[in-house]
Design a protein around this motif. Structure first.
Motif, PDB file in Angstrom:
ATOM      1  N   THR A  44       0.829  -1.204   0.000  1.00  0.00           N
ATOM      2  CA  THR A  44       0.000   0.000   0.000  1.00  0.00           C
ATOM      3  C   THR A  44       0.864   1.256   0.000  1.00  0.00           C
ATOM      4  O   THR A  44       2.070   1.202   0.226  1.00  0.00           O
ATOM      5  N   SER A  45       0.193   2.367  -0.210  1.00  0.00           N
ATOM      6  CA  SER A  45       0.856   3.675  -0.149  1.00  0.00           C
ATOM      7  C   SER A  45       0.619   4.364   1.183  1.00  0.00           C
ATOM      8  O   SER A  45       0.905   5.553   1.323  1.00  0.00           O
ATOM      9  N   TRP A  46       0.116   3.609   2.178  1.00  0.00           N
ATOM     10  CA  TRP A  46      -0.304   4.217   3.435  1.00  0.00           C
ATOM     11  C   TRP A  46       0.392   3.586   4.638  1.00  0.00           C
ATOM     12  O   TRP A  46       0.699   2.398   4.632  1.00  0.00           O
ATOM     13  N   PRO A  47       0.565   4.365   5.707  1.00  0.00           N
ATOM     14  CA  PRO A  47       0.959   3.752   6.976  1.00  0.00           C
ATOM     15  C   PRO A  47      -0.130   2.775   7.411  1.00  0.00           C
ATOM     16  O   PRO A  47      -1.309   2.957   7.107  1.00  0.00           O
ATOM     17  N   LYS A  48       0.239   1.741   8.116  1.00  0.00           N
ATOM     18  CA  LYS A  48      -0.709   0.708   8.514  1.00  0.00           C
ATOM     19  C   LYS A  48      -1.804   1.288   9.408  1.00  0.00           C
ATOM     20  O   LYS A  48      -1.528   2.001  10.363  1.00  0.00           O
ATOM     21  N   GLY A  49      -3.051   0.986   9.068  1.00  0.00           N
ATOM     22  CA  GLY A  49      -4.173   1.429   9.872  1.00  0.00           C
ATOM     23  C   GLY A  49      -4.515   2.889   9.747  1.00  0.00           C
ATOM     24  O   GLY A  49      -5.357   3.396  10.494  1.00  0.00           O
ATOM     25  N   ARG A  50      -3.905   3.610   8.800  1.00  0.00           N
ATOM     26  CA  ARG A  50      -4.187   5.041   8.631  1.00  0.00           C
ATOM     27  C   ARG A  50      -5.678   5.254   8.381  1.00  0.00           C
ATOM     28  O   ARG A  50      -6.291   4.574   7.547  1.00  0.00           O
ATOM     29  N   THR A  51      -6.269   6.193   9.138  1.00  0.00           N
ATOM     30  CA  THR A  51      -7.675   6.521   8.949  1.00  0.00           C
ATOM     31  C   THR A  51      -7.957   6.771   7.471  1.00  0.00           C
ATOM     32  O   THR A  51      -7.207   7.463   6.788  1.00  0.00           O
ATOM     33  N   GLY A  52      -9.041   6.199   6.978  1.00  0.00           N
ATOM     34  CA  GLY A  52      -9.387   6.340   5.577  1.00  0.00           C
ATOM     35  C   GLY A  52      -8.765   5.236   4.745  1.00  0.00           C
ATOM     36  O   GLY A  52      -9.178   4.068   4.837  1.00  0.00           O
ATOM     37  N   PRO A  53      -7.750   5.536   3.924  1.00  0.00           N
ATOM     38  CA  PRO A  53      -7.226   4.534   2.993  1.00  0.00           C
ATOM     39  C   PRO A  53      -6.564   3.337   3.667  1.00  0.00           C
ATOM     40  O   PRO A  53      -6.662   2.210   3.171  1.00  0.00           O
ATOM     41  N   LEU A  72      -8.105 -17.758  -1.508  1.00  0.00           N
ATOM     42  CA  LEU A  72      -7.231 -16.638  -1.876  1.00  0.00           C
ATOM     43  C   LEU A  72      -6.913 -15.890  -0.594  1.00  0.00           C
ATOM     44  O   LEU A  72      -7.773 -15.205  -0.029  1.00  0.00           O
ATOM     45  N   GLN A  73      -5.699 -16.051  -0.121  1.00  0.00           N
ATOM     46  CA  GLN A  73      -5.285 -15.446   1.147  1.00  0.00           C
ATOM     47  C   GLN A  73      -4.367 -14.264   0.850  1.00  0.00           C
ATOM     48  O   GLN A  73      -3.340 -14.419   0.170  1.00  0.00           O
ATOM     49  N   ILE A  74      -4.744 -13.077   1.352  1.00  0.00           N
ATOM     50  CA  ILE A  74      -3.970 -11.866   1.089  1.00  0.00           C
ATOM     51  C   ILE A  74      -3.256 -11.431   2.362  1.00  0.00           C
ATOM     52  O   ILE A  74      -3.865 -11.345   3.428  1.00  0.00           O
ATOM     53  N   ASP A  75      -1.968 -11.150   2.246  1.00  0.00           N
ATOM     54  CA  ASP A  75      -1.194 -10.568   3.343  1.00  0.00           C
ATOM     55  C   ASP A  75      -0.973  -9.088   3.039  1.00  0.00           C
ATOM     56  O   ASP A  75      -0.545  -8.728   1.932  1.00  0.00           O
ATOM     57  N   LEU A  76      -1.255  -8.234   4.018  1.00  0.00           N
ATOM     58  CA  LEU A  76      -1.203  -6.788   3.819  1.00  0.00           C
ATOM     59  C   LEU A  76       0.108  -6.209   4.334  1.00  0.00           C
ATOM     60  O   LEU A  76       0.566  -6.558   5.424  1.00  0.00           O
ATOM     61  N   PHE A  77       0.693  -5.288   3.544  1.00  0.00           N
ATOM     62  CA  PHE A  77       1.945  -4.640   3.930  1.00  0.00           C
ATOM     63  C   PHE A  77       1.795  -3.126   3.785  1.00  0.00           C
ATOM     64  O   PHE A  77       1.334  -2.628   2.762  1.00  0.00           O
ATOM     65  N   ALA A  78       2.194  -2.412   4.825  1.00  0.00           N
ATOM     66  CA  ALA A  78       2.107  -0.953   4.810  1.00  0.00           C
ATOM     67  C   ALA A  78       3.200  -0.359   3.930  1.00  0.00           C
ATOM     68  O   ALA A  78       4.148  -1.046   3.517  1.00  0.00           O
ATOM     69  N   ALA A  79       3.070   0.930   3.653  1.00  0.00           N
ATOM     70  CA  ALA A  79       4.084   1.635   2.868  1.00  0.00           C
ATOM     71  C   ALA A  79       5.451   1.477   3.520  1.00  0.00           C
ATOM     72  O   ALA A  79       5.605   1.677   4.720  1.00  0.00           O
ATOM     73  N   GLY A  80       6.443   1.091   2.717  1.00  0.00           N
ATOM     74  CA  GLY A  80       7.808   0.965   3.207  1.00  0.00           C
ATOM     75  C   GLY A  80       8.185  -0.420   3.696  1.00  0.00           C
ATOM     76  O   GLY A  80       9.373  -0.710   3.857  1.00  0.00           O
ATOM     77  N   GLU A  81       7.205  -1.281   3.953  1.00  0.00           N
ATOM     78  CA  GLU A  81       7.537  -2.617   4.447  1.00  0.00           C
ATOM     79  C   GLU A  81       8.135  -3.496   3.345  1.00  0.00           C
ATOM     80  O   GLU A  81       9.022  -4.306   3.614  1.00  0.00           O
ATOM     81  N   ILE A  82       7.655  -3.356   2.129  1.00  0.00           N
ATOM     82  CA  ILE A  82       8.247  -4.059   0.985  1.00  0.00           C
ATOM     83  C   ILE A  82       8.743  -3.046  -0.041  1.00  0.00           C
ATOM     84  O   ILE A  82       9.875  -3.142  -0.518  1.00  0.00           O
ATOM     85  N   VAL A  83       7.894  -2.067  -0.361  1.00  0.00           N
ATOM     86  CA  VAL A  83       8.276  -1.025  -1.324  1.00  0.00           C
ATOM     87  C   VAL A  83       7.839   0.332  -0.788  1.00  0.00           C
ATOM     88  O   VAL A  83       6.923   0.422   0.033  1.00  0.00           O
ATOM     89  N   PRO A  84       8.476   1.419  -1.239  1.00  0.00           N
ATOM     90  CA  PRO A  84       8.068   2.767  -0.825  1.00  0.00           C
ATOM     91  C   PRO A  84       6.649   3.082  -1.298  1.00  0.00           C
ATOM     92  O   PRO A  84       6.127   2.427  -2.219  1.00  0.00           O
TER      93      PRO A  84
END
Length: 370
Positions: A44-53, A72-84
């Motif tokens: 994502t392009s957001w910090p984890k749990g950021r209000t809104g997006p 279909l199992q999805i793992d979520l990663f915040a901005a910067g954890e894998i890519v900027p």
């Protein structure tokens, strides 16, 4: 020795070859039913749990995981954890990950018309925009625009209309924007540049330090709930409206075309419906949380809620018309996107204005009754 199971079920004349074929088919069936589950990564392009997006991204993941029964199992990663935060499109395009949650306005540097799928200054509101995408030809144009990058996109949440932003100093007219270092995203950045400001690209996670340290003079982000959570009222006293540069706040879910092709029809439908549900819930969430946040901001901080000077709005409107024509001239596809968007706006303008008038009348009547 008793009769074999094949004879009991199919009679004594079944050939050995047919029996072997039936046996092979019977053994193969469970392999299809119990096929290996897919596990994908969403950046994502957001910090984890950021209000809104950030919350929208999490809810989409939770829906897909639940509705697919784990297939279909999805793992979520915040901005910067894998890519900027601004590398989400590239990460999906080059196969680093399968999915991403972001906003199309980040890609307008390489695709000038990409911003139309998030927000256009003085453009469509959230519901009008959804109508353009889902009921007119917006999705088809979006697919065509992104196909060369090996991805496809869906509406996947909406933060609603944005505020105009946080300014350290009061604006008296367009002249006050000259040389102002303003954090602003999307097509609005190009509008402000035409008005003499200096647009700055700052990620959501770096926004508060930039405003605190004075490396920017003003910041446009989203709306009260996100602005409050980020801490922007601490370092700027003038809060401006309307957010003419972002009347809509659509997020997008990006999926690798190669990965998309591996999904069964029902899994594709699950992904699409998870996104559609989040557009609706995200928008409702935005209205509720922004109402509460605005009350808190005005009651807790020494903030002055301001309307943009008429001269700023007039020049911004003129600059927006000019900008859309410039974008339309960049390619035949961009021209079709601009024309389709303008047609949708023209067709819905009358009803949208009437609906807005009815909403304002309802608010006035409700307030008077109290």
């Amino acid at each position: 020795m008793g009769p074999c199971i094949t004879s009991m079920l199919f009679g004594p004349k079944l050939s050995r070859r047919a029996a072997l074929g039936i046996g092979a088919a019977a053994l193969a069936t469970p392999a299809v039913v119990h096929a290996k589950n897919l596990r994908w990564r969403m950046v994502t392009s957001w910090p984890k749990g950021r209000t809104g997006p950030g919350i929208s991204a999490q809810r989409i993941v939770d829906r897909i995981n639940a509705m697919s029964g784990g297939r279909l199992q999805i793992d979520l990663f915040a901005a910067g954890e894998i890519v900027p935060p601004f590398a989400v499109l590239d990460a999906i395009s080059n196969g680093t990950v399968e999915m991403g949650h972001t906003a199309s306005l980040y890609w307008q540097g390489r695709m000038p018309s990409a911003g139309f799928f998030t927000s256009v200054p003085f453009g469509l509101g959230p519901i009008e925009h959804q109508a353009w995408i889902e009921l007119r030809d917006g999705q088809t144009l979006w697919d065509e625009l992104y196909r060369p990058h090996g991805v496809r996109a869906f509406l996947a949440g909406n933060t609603g209309p944005s505020m105009g932003g946080w300014f350290r100093h009061k604006l008296n007219g367009v002249e006050d924007l000259k040389g102002m270092r303003l954090r602003v995203q999307g097509l609005g950045a190009e509008i402000y540049a035409k008005l003499g400001a200096v647009p700055m690209t700052v990620s959501a996670g770096d926004l508060l330090p930039a405003l605190e340290k004075g490396t920017i003079d003003a910041a446009e982000f989203l709306a009260p709930a996100t602005d409050l959570e980020t801490g922007l009222p601490k370092y700027a006293s003038f809060y401006y409206a309307p957010g003419f540069n972002k009347p809509n706040g659509a997020s997008e879910l990006l999926i690798s075309l190669a990965a998309w092709e591996t999904l069964s029809t029902d899994l594709r439908n699950i992904v699409m419906e998870a996104c559609r549900a989040e557009h609706t819930l995200g928008l409702a969430d935005a209205y509720q949380t922004n109402a509460a946040a605005l009350t808190e901001i005005l009651g807790r901080y020494p903030v002055s809620l301001q309307a943009f000077p008429r001269s700023v709005l007039d020049m911004a409107q003129s600059a927006s018309t000019e900008l859309l024509s410039e974008i339309a001239s960049t390619s035949s596809l961009a021209n079709r996107i601009v024309e389709s968007y303008r047609k949708a706006q023209d067709d819905m303008r009358g009803w949208s204005a009437l609906a807005a008038d009815m909403a304002r009348a309802s608010i006035r009547t409700s307030s008077a009754a109290r």
